[in-house]
Structure formats: structure tokens, C-alpha cells
Design a protein around this motif. Structure first.
Motif, PDB file in Angstrom:
ATOM      1  N   GLY A  99       4.841 -10.516  12.297  1.00 55.56           N
ATOM      2  CA  GLY A  99       5.731 -10.575  13.448  1.00 55.56           C
ATOM      3  C   GLY A  99       5.389 -11.709  14.393  1.00 55.56           C
ATOM      4  N   ASN A 100       6.225 -11.820  15.421  1.00 60.68           N
ATOM      5  CA  ASN A 100       6.209 -12.957  16.332  1.00 60.68           C
ATOM      6  C   ASN A 100       5.674 -12.531  17.688  1.00 60.68           C
ATOM      7  OD1 ASN A 100       6.813 -15.073  18.023  1.00 60.68           O
ATOM      8  ND2 ASN A 100       8.956 -15.261  17.402  1.00 60.68           N
ATOM      9  N   TRP A 101       4.515 -13.066  18.073  1.00 57.94           N
ATOM     10  CA  TRP A 101       3.910 -12.656  19.344  1.00 57.94           C
ATOM     11  C   TRP A 101       4.707 -13.138  20.556  1.00 57.94           C
ATOM     12  CZ3 TRP A 101       1.100 -15.052  15.404  1.00 57.94           C
ATOM     13  CH2 TRP A 101       1.071 -16.446  15.449  1.00 57.94           C
TER      14      TRP A 101
ATOM     15  N   ALA B 205       7.982 -12.698  20.777  1.00 57.12           N
ATOM     16  CA  ALA B 205       9.193 -11.880  20.883  1.00 57.12           C
ATOM     17  C   ALA B 205       8.755 -10.429  21.004  1.00 57.12           C
ATOM     18  CB  ALA B 205      10.085 -12.077  19.667  1.00 57.12           C
ATOM     19  N   THR B 206       8.817  -9.899  22.214  1.00 53.88           N
ATOM     20  CA  THR B 206       8.158  -8.622  22.489  1.00 53.88           C
ATOM     21  C   THR B 206       8.353  -7.555  21.417  1.00 53.88           C
ATOM     22  OG1 THR B 206       8.337  -9.118  24.812  1.00 53.88           O
ATOM     23  CG2 THR B 206       7.785  -6.868  24.249  1.00 53.88           C
ATOM     24  N   PRO B 207       9.591  -7.206  21.021  1.00 53.54           N
ATOM     25  CA  PRO B 207       9.702  -6.074  20.094  1.00 53.54           C
ATOM     26  C   PRO B 207       9.155  -6.392  18.715  1.00 53.54           C
ATOM     27  CG  PRO B 207      11.861  -6.763  20.956  1.00 53.54           C
ATOM     28  CD  PRO B 207      10.878  -7.791  21.373  1.00 53.54           C
ATOM     29  N   ASP B 208       8.881  -7.645  18.450  1.00 56.56           N
ATOM     30  CA  ASP B 208       8.360  -8.047  17.139  1.00 56.56           C
ATOM     31  C   ASP B 208       6.850  -8.278  17.185  1.00 56.56           C
ATOM     32  OD1 ASP B 208       8.852  -8.596  14.474  1.00 56.56           O
ATOM     33  OD2 ASP B 208       9.059 -10.750  14.803  1.00 56.56           O
ATOM     34  N   ALA B 209       6.233  -7.981  18.323  1.00 53.40           N
ATOM     35  CA  ALA B 209       4.833  -8.375  18.532  1.00 53.40           C
ATOM     36  C   ALA B 209       3.830  -7.298  18.161  1.00 53.40           C
ATOM     37  CB  ALA B 209       4.634  -8.795  19.998  1.00 53.40           C
ATOM     38  N   LEU B 210       4.295  -6.157  17.630  1.00 52.37           N
ATOM     39  CA  LEU B 210       3.357  -5.065  17.343  1.00 52.37           C
ATOM     40  C   LEU B 210       2.226  -5.508  16.410  1.00 52.37           C
ATOM     41  CD1 LEU B 210       2.654  -1.979  17.515  1.00 52.37           C
ATOM     42  CD2 LEU B 210       3.874  -1.771  15.341  1.00 52.37           C
ATOM     43  N   GLY B 211       2.564  -6.165  15.301  1.00 54.80           N
ATOM     44  CA  GLY B 211       1.543  -6.555  14.330  1.00 54.80           C
ATOM     45  C   GLY B 211       0.455  -7.430  14.946  1.00 54.80           C
ATOM     46  N   PRO B 212       0.835  -8.551  15.593  1.00 52.50           N
ATOM     47  CA  PRO B 212      -0.195  -9.379  16.229  1.00 52.50           C
ATOM     48  C   PRO B 212      -1.026  -8.621  17.269  1.00 52.50           C
ATOM     49  CG  PRO B 212       1.861 -10.607  16.042  1.00 52.50           C
ATOM     50  CD  PRO B 212       2.146  -9.213  15.568  1.00 52.50           C
TER      51      PRO B 212
ATOM     52  N   PRO C   9      10.968  -7.437   0.362  1.00 48.95           N
ATOM     53  CA  PRO C   9      11.721  -8.544   0.963  1.00 48.95           C
ATOM     54  C   PRO C   9      12.815  -7.987   1.858  1.00 48.95           C
ATOM     55  CG  PRO C   9      11.586  -8.778  -1.426  1.00 48.95           C
ATOM     56  CD  PRO C   9      11.020  -7.453  -1.103  1.00 48.95           C
ATOM     57  N   GLY C  10      12.978  -8.576   3.013  1.00 50.88           N
ATOM     58  CA  GLY C  10      14.107  -8.207   3.859  1.00 50.88           C
ATOM     59  C   GLY C  10      13.880  -7.023   4.773  1.00 50.88           C
ATOM     60  N   SER C  11      12.747  -6.329   4.650  1.00 53.40           N
ATOM     61  CA  SER C  11      12.530  -5.214   5.567  1.00 53.40           C
ATOM     62  C   SER C  11      11.754  -5.692   6.792  1.00 53.40           C
ATOM     63  CB  SER C  11      11.782  -4.092   4.853  1.00 53.40           C
ATOM     64  OG  SER C  11      10.465  -4.479   4.575  1.00 53.40           O
ATOM     65  N   GLY C  12      11.594  -4.825   7.776  1.00 48.72           N
ATOM     66  CA  GLY C  12      10.888  -5.184   9.007  1.00 48.72           C
ATOM     67  C   GLY C  12      11.810  -5.978   9.907  1.00 48.72           C
ATOM     68  N   THR C  13      11.491  -6.051  11.201  1.00 49.05           N
ATOM     69  CA  THR C  13      12.361  -6.792  12.116  1.00 49.05           C
ATOM     70  C   THR C  13      12.253  -8.288  11.894  1.00 49.05           C
ATOM     71  OG1 THR C  13      10.696  -6.870  13.825  1.00 49.05           O
ATOM     72  CG2 THR C  13      12.214  -5.014  13.898  1.00 49.05           C
ATOM     73  N   GLY C  14      11.134  -8.742  11.301  1.00 50.25           N
ATOM     74  CA  GLY C  14      10.944 -10.185  11.117  1.00 50.25           C
ATOM     75  C   GLY C  14      11.644 -10.719   9.872  1.00 50.25           C
ATOM     76  N   ASN C  15      12.089  -9.811   9.007  1.00 48.75           N
ATOM     77  CA  ASN C  15      12.876 -10.224   7.848  1.00 48.75           C
ATOM     78  C   ASN C  15      12.225 -11.259   6.957  1.00 48.75           C
ATOM     79  OD1 ASN C  15      15.253  -8.679   7.851  1.00 48.75           O
ATOM     80  ND2 ASN C  15      15.880  -9.750   9.724  1.00 48.75           N
ATOM     81  N   GLN C  16      10.948 -11.042   6.622  1.00 47.60           N
ATOM     82  CA  GLN C  16      10.340 -11.976   5.673  1.00 47.60           C
ATOM     83  C   GLN C  16      11.108 -11.924   4.354  1.00 47.60           C
ATOM     84  OE1 GLN C  16       8.040 -10.503   7.738  1.00 47.60           O
ATOM     85  NE2 GLN C  16       8.369  -8.437   6.972  1.00 47.60           N
ATOM     86  N   ARG C  17      11.297 -13.083   3.754  1.00 41.18           N
ATOM     87  CA  ARG C  17      12.122 -13.159   2.540  1.00 41.18           C
ATOM     88  C   ARG C  17      11.362 -12.767   1.289  1.00 41.18           C
ATOM     89  NH1 ARG C  17      14.378 -19.115   3.849  1.00 41.18           N
ATOM     90  NH2 ARG C  17      14.342 -18.798   6.094  1.00 41.18           N
ATOM     91  N   THR C  18      10.060 -13.053   1.284  1.00 44.61           N
ATOM     92  CA  THR C  18       9.254 -12.686   0.130  1.00 44.61           C
ATOM     93  C   THR C  18       8.532 -11.388   0.446  1.00 44.61           C
ATOM     94  OG1 THR C  18       8.881 -15.035  -0.199  1.00 44.61           O
ATOM     95  CG2 THR C  18       7.534 -13.523  -1.490  1.00 44.61           C
ATOM     96  N   GLY C  19       8.439 -10.510  -0.519  1.00 49.81           N
ATOM     97  CA  GLY C  19       7.730  -9.267  -0.301  1.00 49.81           C
ATOM     98  C   GLY C  19       6.242  -9.506  -0.113  1.00 49.81           C
ATOM     99  N   ILE C  20       5.586  -8.572   0.554  1.00 53.23           N
ATOM    100  CA  ILE C  20       4.132  -8.603   0.678  1.00 53.23           C
ATOM    101  C   ILE C  20       3.663  -7.302   0.055  1.00 53.23           C
ATOM    102  CG2 ILE C  20       2.199  -8.669   2.311  1.00 53.23           C
ATOM    103  CD1 ILE C  20       4.235 -10.224   4.167  1.00 53.23           C
ATOM    104  N   ASN C  21       3.417  -7.338  -1.246  1.00 51.08           N
ATOM    105  CA  ASN C  21       3.085  -6.128  -1.986  1.00 51.08           C
ATOM    106  C   ASN C  21       2.170  -6.501  -3.165  1.00 51.08           C
ATOM    107  OD1 ASN C  21       4.881  -7.358  -3.835  1.00 51.08           O
ATOM    108  ND2 ASN C  21       6.611  -6.282  -2.867  1.00 51.08           N
ATOM    109  N   GLN C  22       1.758  -5.479  -3.886  1.00 47.99           N
ATOM    110  CA  GLN C  22       0.790  -5.736  -4.953  1.00 47.99           C
ATOM    111  C   GLN C  22       1.300  -6.789  -5.920  1.00 47.99           C
ATOM    112  OE1 GLN C  22      -1.247  -2.398  -6.615  1.00 47.99           O
ATOM    113  NE2 GLN C  22      -2.564  -3.809  -7.724  1.00 47.99           N
ATOM    114  N   GLU C  23       2.594  -6.745  -6.214  1.00 44.42           N
ATOM    115  CA  GLU C  23       3.154  -7.689  -7.183  1.00 44.42           C
ATOM    116  C   GLU C  23       2.982  -9.136  -6.708  1.00 44.42           C
ATOM    117  OE1 GLU C  23       7.247  -6.934  -7.867  1.00 44.42           O
ATOM    118  OE2 GLU C  23       7.469  -8.657  -9.225  1.00 44.42           O
ATOM    119  N   SER C  24       3.332  -9.395  -5.438  1.00 40.97           N
ATOM    120  CA  SER C  24       3.273 -10.780  -4.951  1.00 40.97           C
ATOM    121  C   SER C  24       1.858 -11.184  -4.536  1.00 40.97           C
ATOM    122  CB  SER C  24       4.237 -10.976  -3.778  1.00 40.97           C
ATOM    123  OG  SER C  24       3.882 -10.161  -2.687  1.00 40.97           O
ATOM    124  N   MET C  25       1.024 -10.220  -4.120  1.00 39.19           N
ATOM    125  CA  MET C  25      -0.271 -10.570  -3.546  1.00 39.19           C
ATOM    126  C   MET C  25      -1.441 -10.404  -4.514  1.00 39.19           C
ATOM    127  SD  MET C  25       0.214 -11.743  -0.527  1.00 39.19           S
ATOM    128  CE  MET C  25       1.935 -12.226  -0.298  1.00 39.19           C
ATOM    129  N   GLY C  26      -1.230  -9.614  -5.561  1.00 37.98           N
ATOM    130  CA  GLY C  26      -2.293  -9.445  -6.534  1.00 37.98           C
ATOM    131  C   GLY C  26      -3.335  -8.405  -6.153  1.00 37.98           C
TER     132      GLY C  26
END
Lengths: 328, 328, 328, 328
Positions: free
Chosen positions: A112-114, A116-123, A208-225
Motif C-alpha cells: 500500500g501507499n503511505w 494515501a491514508t486508507p491505503d497506508a495500513l500495510g506500511p 492479482p487485482g485484490s486489495g485497495t492498491g490493485n497490484q496486477r501481479t499476485g503475491i502468493n506461493q506461485e509467484s514468490m516461491g
């Protein structure tokens, strides 16, 4: 169907629990391939939605895996002891998904984006997290007991870095070789009541496509190993969802008018309804978010609970009453 | 020798110009293997120190390469037109070090800790930078003319991430394959007059142990596999340097006393002087920094100048008078 | 004398304890009109310096009154339970200076500049403080028990507002009529070891020219019309003080040289020493501050302790173990 | 009527232009006592709504006076030259409302909560404003030419200070005696298209209950004793307004269905519609706001434009091309 209608606005339901409720509400029966378990706890109810086959994956629009939802309206109150208990439930549930040896290394990712308040939870969670990886090679043995190497990164968003978030994370994973990634993200809910009261833990990572930040590539076991656990909290509802829901409730209300016949307005196609919504949301469409005024404070509280819960799950030597001491 | 004395406090001189001045002052003659060039500009003087052989590397404590120093006291005044001219000089000098085709990709790295004001220059520059890499695959041809793909990252510091900064950068480089890295960092100067008035551009990248953040691994062509240009601005002077310099000036002062003989106090060893300094700086020693009260504002101004200068150098289509428009 | 020398650089010693130590050190005996009391506590030692007459006021450079100093190096460690105990000591000592009925109203003032890190302590304490005045007219009786109306303001500094801080505070006092003002400010110490480890509570308010913000008008009972308690924590040491102290230690060191006679360098006038210091600090002089690198974090921790201590003192119904719950 | 319906949700329309459009739309003719003037400018259209009698005050729900609205969608783009032109229009229009001698003093008030992004516009404008009052007594004559004494304050909100904002401002006015107050506030619009594109300047000051911060006491000539000009920019739309508008558009859509008769659903009372909206907005009701994701950035840009426009209006010696140089 409602899930499909949302998608025409580019909106995915981030909470498996909400997706399950909608599908079940529309069909009126259990969803094949979806197992639901409920527990009640002080200050919280916990529901586990397990998607076990491909048919269910298609119906629910979510990859197979376990989605644990902690619903705790108490998070929104400024009641620290109750919030500590929610952190402890999060720790317990998170631990139930971890299959790690005592010394396995974990990388926390704050999506997320620090700026943009509603997107700042992760950071924010990264800000509050206890990082130990760099201490590990020097720490004396007694300090290491019950601890494990934890690193943390808030990689920013595409608009800030020019780089796909998944690329940054993949690069760091290849250099630092963690055994597990925990990714924290802001979510969009369907229901405003879920904002800053619901925590979802998923062993599927982030699609891919979930979360408010809409990352295009998934972040999961398949993509990250490596295995990826996703922790998310709704911080917004899309304005288009609010508009759609208002029309639905209004149509329910119309049904109470005896001089109207249900069929008159009940079988309206999404194509009929959509222009009304689009017109109201011009010129922003999918980028308009509904948040409570106090969202900055809510995100601060929620980030503290999540950072505390993660620390307790990863470092079993930290006791409940001490977790405040391990926050920044 | 002074350079060595500083090192006993764990202090490296980040500015090649200062190192050269000290060595030259102590030996009283030109330093073999070091070439110095001076230019005068409105609002600024520009000095290029080139270290051309290994003997000079050893004397100066810096790897061979070119160190361009822009000295512009005007930066510290809130005079925007003059600051724009300094940005233009930075752009010109930076361009002179780039040997890039028109479409070569550049990765900006903002080193330092955003939670520690004097160390936050790098992350601030990233905040103000114009990032284009993600636009590039979609941009129409006329927009691309005179632009190039630029990405940007503020990787944080070891204490925040648990990961060596160099590891994060290396991972991102391997995923995104830039042709050049520009790393921006806060520096420590010897002289307080240099704080927020001096900009150093070095084609050597960053050596282990330099910068206020003290990364242990270098960020340079050798470690990163692509050329690295470092841009730095002093934001602090180590308190130990202030203390040492005060003693030196005091000893000069003592020489004016006719009843004292020079040899009485002039041939004092560093071992004799050091305890006085250490006692004053207890319990912080090397971690005590001297900064002007207005450092937060100075860093904001300086970050804007550097981000502007970089944008002008990388995107030749941006004109001087427009560079304000390209800042965030 | 040292106090006078500091004043030639525009520097006042903010801590009465340090002033007392210097005067006592120079004269070698108790200071007439100054009463000193020491207590030892777990994690802290507490010293009360009382200035009881005008002669002592002149010697010490501070108005008559009580200055309670809590010295607790543990504040600088990230040890929350110990920090809570320091907050409890602060609460107890603060309560000993309050002579308030249970319902008397208190106005907290956070002095300093939130855009200048070492000067931001006051505004930060306001961020963390529990404000109740607006709730008071609606609150049910059982909630009011053990609470009192508290309001809070961070008025900024002259350079930000264009208004003398004392004018803003006076205006607000006249409108809201509190029974007591508690003013929180960043202080300058003589000794770097005191940064973020020492808390001073003074029932004299704030004198003109003290504090790092250097307000010109005092904030005290005389100027404000209500009692003012000042709480301060050193966050910096003036670079000029470091330089001066280094010369003093160096001179001590010189005394160990058998071939030098004491009188040779011992009776040096301030006019002789000052140029050496001024030259090193050019062009900033009195505005150069020495701080540890981690000052941002230290101020956050310290602000939390002070806000917690004040809340406990003002609302006796808050228990030690709960004070974390009352912080923002 | 729509204005009344909004009020049942505790919502006032902050923009006189929107109120005028709604009333005119519902009645289908000019509103007695309301004079409307339109001008077209490059990048902006300017509308002045003057409320000239008490009947119009009642219809419009706003006190008599002039409300100048600058509509400039270009603000939302990151186009600095165009934004400078909008600042210049703001300066011109603001100047047209000022009836000040060259040396009259002005106090800027930044209303709102800096910890709640969509409410932070006012404090941000103060951050960017040029404050001169404190320089005035020392400044040489040539610097004063074309300048006037300006002070600035961001007083915070009731929940932070425990004090009514109006009380703080009144206290500061009584101490510093400005000739005019300019109060900057975040507004709520009816239409999302207005967010960060519309600026309202009103010579009526701020009425009780308007603005997103909902101050209870007005900040106007009557309460403050000096003229008050209010400058506001919409940063949110209430979620209840979005919901209401969606229902209205949906009803328009229903009218296109030939088998439904208009009277069937057209004469629905607010009492009939309201429950549908309330249910969707549970548990937040009036506190749910709709904002674009990029609101943090939009507020930064808008604050810069307003601070620039105010500076140009107050200090006629500042030229358009230089106004960037006078921002912080």
C-alpha cells in the motif's frame, strides 16, 4: 449476480466471508466445495471459510485455501485491553496457519501507499513491527530462545516506484531467502460496518487485482516461491458498492408499496441500473472510496493490533501482557 | 594525521573535497594522483577532485573516480530562483557523468532513515522525484521523446528492515535491470558551514562505511553490477569533529601567548587528546550529530533541488523554468 | 564563570540542577538560598532544587521556586515497564506541586515547533494527551468521578504563526479560564548524557529566553494570571557548550603535563577562548545543536511518558497498569 | 425538498452555488433575493452568488453576503502553470472582497484536523503560508513596501483541544487585533466532481455547522468582531448524499420503463426513502465520507494554490511568476 455486477465496476470482494454470504444469499443453500466454521470468542467471532475445489474457486472468485475472518467491533473503540485480546486471537489463528520450525525466517511485507491514508495500513504495520533478522547473527543464545529472524519491507506502490510491487518483493526474497512471507494490506469491504473491525488471514497470499492498491501481479506461493500468508483489514467501501446497495435496499422498500407489482422493477438488468450509479460517481468511477472521518486514527489502532498479533505469533516468548512493550 | 584521528572515532570524511583540503593542508603541497579543477558559476563554485591512482586512493581514503562538489551557500536561503540555478548546475554536472543512450533506464535510490530527520534526505528526494518507468509501456511516442524510464526506491535502513540495504537494492536491480543507479544520501561534513550548502556527485558510488547511515556493504559498480552515481549533501557534522576542531583552534590560540612555547602543547598525540573528547560525548560517542535547528526545512529545500536537478539531467526535454512543475 | 560564559553565546542553562552543580563546583560550597534534596527510586533518582531568595535567584539565573529533576537513564532504553514507572514518579511529583480541587480545570500547552524534530516534544505530548474538557458538560456523573476538565493546545512558534506564543496562550486562557497551566517544552542541557533521560518539573513556569524555542515573553503566573507548571526534557546540547566543555577537559588534560605550569593556560579569559569556538561554529553560532541520531524515536518515547504521567496526576482514577490505554 | 432531506442527515450544503442550483432546479425559476453572475476565464469559470435579503437567506440556508465560486477542473491535474493561473484568479477575487488599507493586519486561520486527511486542508494552507507579522517591527522600509503584517494559526478541532475553535480564535484576535480574518476550511460538496476542483470565497465567514469539521459556533464578523472571509474547497461528499443521489437517478431511470406509471414511485416521501440509506450507512451515518483515493495528493496541491492566491492578494508586490518562491 451481485459479485459479477461489482466486477463490472472493477471491484473484487476482498473478504471471502462476504463473497460466501452473497453467494449463499442468492442461491439459498450451502455452496459446494466451501466449508464454513464458526467460533465465538470474547470480543470477537471467528469464521473460517475453506475453499476446497475448483468449482468453489469459480463460484467464489477466490483461489482455494483457508480464509479466517476475525470480526471484532471492539477494535473501533479505544479500548486497549480488548484490543490486546483481539491481537492474541490473531496471533493464535496466524500460528495455526504457520508450519514453521523454530528458527525459520519470516519476511513481513506492508503493501500500500503511505501517502494515501486508507491505503497506508500495510506500511504502518511495518512501522510498528519488531524486526530481528539483523540482530540474529550477534545475539546471545538466551535472547534468541523463542525468537526467530524477522525482516520487514514496505515496498510502496507502482505510482511511487515505477516498479511492480511483486518485482521488488521477489527480488528481496531471492536475496534474503525467507521461509515465509506475511503480506499486510488494506482491503475493501462491501459493508461499512466492517471498516476497521474485521481482520482476514488467508493462506492463499494475495491474488492479482485484490486489495485497495490493485497490484496486477499476485503475491502468493506461485509467484514468490515461498508460502505467503495475507493479513488484511477493510479500510474502505467502494462508493459504487454503496450506491448499488442503496438501490437494492430501495427496491426492497418499493416492495412494501401495495400498488406496485414486484415484477415491475425486480427483474432489472445490471445494464439498466449501472448508468444511474456511474452518473453519480463521475468523474472518478472505481476510484471513489467511502471511509469514516476518523480513518487516520482507526488505521493507527488497527496497525498496532496487527503488528502485536504478528509478533506474538512469530515470537512465542512474548506474553500477552507484554506485547505493548514490543511495539515501537 | 587528522583523517586518521577521525577514523579512531569511526568517522569517515564523506566529501572528497574536504579530505583533499586536509591532506593538502597537512603536507603543504599537491597530492600525487589527485587532480583538482575549479570553476566559478553564479551562486556556486564547482570543484572536481579526481583520484587517479591507488596511492592517491590510500592517501585520500576514497576509491578512484571523479568527485564533483557544488558549493552554493544560496541553497540555505529561501531564494527559489537561485535554487533553480543550482539545480541546473547539478543537472549539467550530473549529465557530464552519464554515458547513457536516450532510452537507457535509471533507478533512483534514496538511502537513509525517514524517521531520523538528518538522515531523511534520500527518502525525501524519492518523494519529490518524477517516476516514469511504469508509464513507458503505454505512453504515446510524443510523450516519450526526451524522456527515459526512471524508477525510484527508498529501501530504508537495517534497523527498520532487518536487511542490508545493499541486498534490497541488488534484488531490485536483478529484477528490473536498470542501466544506471543514482543513489542519494545524507553526508557528514567536517565543517558546519557545509550543511545544506554543498552537493557532491561521485561516479564511484557509495563505499562501505560512508554516509550518515553507515551501510556496511558498498553500493557501487562492483557490488551492484551496473554503474552507480552517488549524490550527497552534508546534513550533519559529527560532534566528535566539532570537539576535535575546537581543540585545534584553541591550540592555535594558545600559540599567541608569548609565555608558552609551541613545543609545550603542539606535539600532543591523538591518544592524549582523545579522552577529553570522549568524556564530553559520553554516552553517545560516534552517534552524536551537530545540526542547525532548522534542519527539517533545510532538508526539504535541498531534496527539492536534487530531485529537480536529477529530472533535468535525465529528461532533457524539461526546461529550467518548468522544473517546479515536475516536482510533486 | 561558566554560566556567564554560556550567556555570551545566548545560552541559558534550562536545568536548575545543572546550574546548581556548576555554581557549587566553582565555589566549592553550598549555595546560600538554594536547598537541595535527593531521593532514590527504582530506575530513577529525584532531586529537588529549591531557590528561596533573590540572592540565589541571581546566582542561579533562575526565578525562585521548586525545580524537581527526575534522572532516569532507563527512558532511553525501549523498556516499557520501566518507562511506566518513570511516568508514575512524574505523576507523583507533579501531583505534589498541584494544589487543585478535584474539579479544577487544567490547560496543557505544548511549546515548540513540530517541524523541527528536537523542538517537537511539546506538540508531541499534546498529541498523546487525554483531553476531557469538551466531554465534561455531557458526561454522566460516574465517568466524571476522579476526572477533571483538561484542554490542550500546541500554539506553534513565532516563525510559523507570526504571533508571540505567550500572546496566543494568554488569549486562550482569558477565554477558557483554566485554574492551572502545564507547559511542556524541549530543553537544552549542558551534558549530552541528559538528552532524553532527565525530566524537570518547575512550579515557576517558563522564563523569558529559556527552552530551545526561546520564547521572549515568559509563560508564568505573572504573565498568565494563573499558576504555570513547566515540564521539560533536554533534547539537545548547544554545540557551543560542547565546544566549551571540550576545551575545559582539554585544559584538565594539559595539567597532567609536568613541563607545563598551571598558570600558563589556566587563567585564560572567556574573551581569549571564545574566538576559537565561534570560528568552529560559523555561520550558525547559537543555532547549532548536538543531538543523538535517534532523536526522533527518543522524543516519541519521552512524549508518551510525559503524557502518561500528566494523565495519572490529573485523573487519579487512572491506574498505573492502565495508562497505556489512555494514550492515543 | 432536497436541502431539507440532507439536513435530516445532519448535512448542510457548504457551497452556495450548489444550494442555488438545487433550489432553482426544484422551483424552475430565479430565486427572489439571490443574484447570480457568471464569468468565464481560461481554465476556470467564476460564479458569484449574492444573497441579498432574509427571504433568500431562508430559502438558501445561508447568511446574506457574496459567495464567489471558482470552478477549475484543472486543479486536479498536476499542471503547475494552470494551477498558478487559478491561484491568480483566487487572488483577484479575494482582493475584490478586501477593503483594507495597505498596512492593515490579517490573521489566517486554518480550520480542521491535521490528523484526518480530508479535513486537513486548512492546517496545510497555514503550513504553506507566508507569515510576516513578526518581521514587521524590524523590517527595513523597502521590504515592507507592498507587504502587510500577516499572522497564521491552525487551532485544531474540539476533539484534540477540548476547546471550541471559535474560543481559541476569539482569544487570539483580542490579543493581536487583526483588521481581517481569513479562515480556510475543507468543505463537503454534493457532487464528487467538485472535490479538489472548486474554490468558494465567502465574505460571510463561517456559519455554525458548516464545513466538514462542524464547528458549533460561527466564525464570522458577529462572533469575532472583525470581518471574516472564508475560503473553502470540497474534499468530500457525504456518503448519505451519494446514496440519496443514486436513488434519485435510479428513479429517473425507472421513468423510462413504459409499464410503470410515474406516480407509482415519484411521490415518495423522504420518510419512505431514508431507511434504505440509513441501513446501508450503518453504523456511521453522517460520519461516512466519499473521497477519491488520491485525496492526500489533491489536498497538497489545493493547499498550495490557496496559500499562493492569498499571498498574492495580501502582498501585491508578489508577481504571478514568483509565487512559487514564496511558498514553504
Amino acid at each position: 449476480m451481485l459479485l459479477e455486477l461489482y466486477r463490472t465496476f472493477g471491484i473484487n470482494l476482498d473478504l471471502a466471508l462476504e463473497a460466501q454470504e452473497i453467494v449463499r444469499g442468492e442461491t439459498g443453500r450451502e455452496i459446494p466445495g466451501v466449508i464454513v466454521n464458526r467460533e465465538s470468542r470474547p470480543h470477537a467471532s471467528v469464521t473460517t471459510v475453506s475453499i476446497v475445489d475448483q468449482a468453489a474457486e469459480k463460484t467464489m472468485g477466490k483461489p482455494p485455501g483457508n480464509y479466517i475472518t476475525i470480526e471484532a467491533p471492539v477494535i473501533r473503540e479505544n479500548n486497549r485491553p480488548a484490543q490486546q485480546q483481539v491481537a492474541a486471537i490473531l496471533a493464535e489463528k496466524l500460528a495455526s496457519l504457520l508450519h514453521l520450525s523454530g528458527e525459520a525466517a519470516v519476511l513481513l511485507i506492508g503493501l500500500g501507499n503511505w501517502h494515501a491514508t486508507p491505503d497506508a495500513l500495510g506500511p504502518r504495520v511495518i512501522d510498528y513491527s519488531m524486526v530481528t533478522r539483523h540482530l540474529f547473527q550477534y545475539a546471545p543464545q538466551e535472547l534468541k530462545e523463542g525468537m526467530r529472524p524477522v525482516s520487514a519491507l514496505a515496498p510502496g506502490v507502482l505510482g511511487i516506484t515505477g516498479i511492480e510491487t511483486a518485482e521488488i518483493i521477489k527480488g528481496v526474497i531471492e536475496k534474503t531467502r525467507p521461509d515465509l512471507v506475511i503480506a499486510i494490506d488494506s482491503l475493501a469491504a462491501r459493508n461499512v460496518g466492517r471498516i476497521a473491525t474485521t481482520i482476514q488471514i488467508a493462506d492463499t497470499g494475495i491474488s492479482p487485482g485484490s486489495g485497495t492498491g490493485n497490484q496486477r501481479t499476485g503475491i502468493n506461493q506461485e509467484s514468490m516461491g515461498v508460502p505467503v500468508i495475507a493479513i488484511g483489514v477493510p479500510t474502505v467501501v467502494h462508493a459504487a458498492v454503496i450506491a448499488q446497495d442503496t438501490i437494492d435496499r430501495f427496491r426492497e422498500q418499493l416492495k412494501t408499496l401495495s400498488h406496485l407489482k414486484h415484477q415491475d422493477y425486480d427483474n432489472l438488468s445490471p445494464e439498466f441500473i449501472r448508468p444511474a450509479i456511474e452518473e453519480v460517481l463521475q468523474p472518478f468511477a472505481g476510484n471513489l472510496m467511502v471511509t469514516p472521518k476518523e480513518i487516520d486514527t482507526l488505521i493507527m489502532h488497527t496497525a498496532r493490533i496487527i503488528a502485536g498479533g504478528i509478533s506474538m505469533a512469530l515470537h512465542p516468548s512474548i506474553k500477552l501482557e507484554d506485547y505493548n512493550n514490543y511495539l515501537n
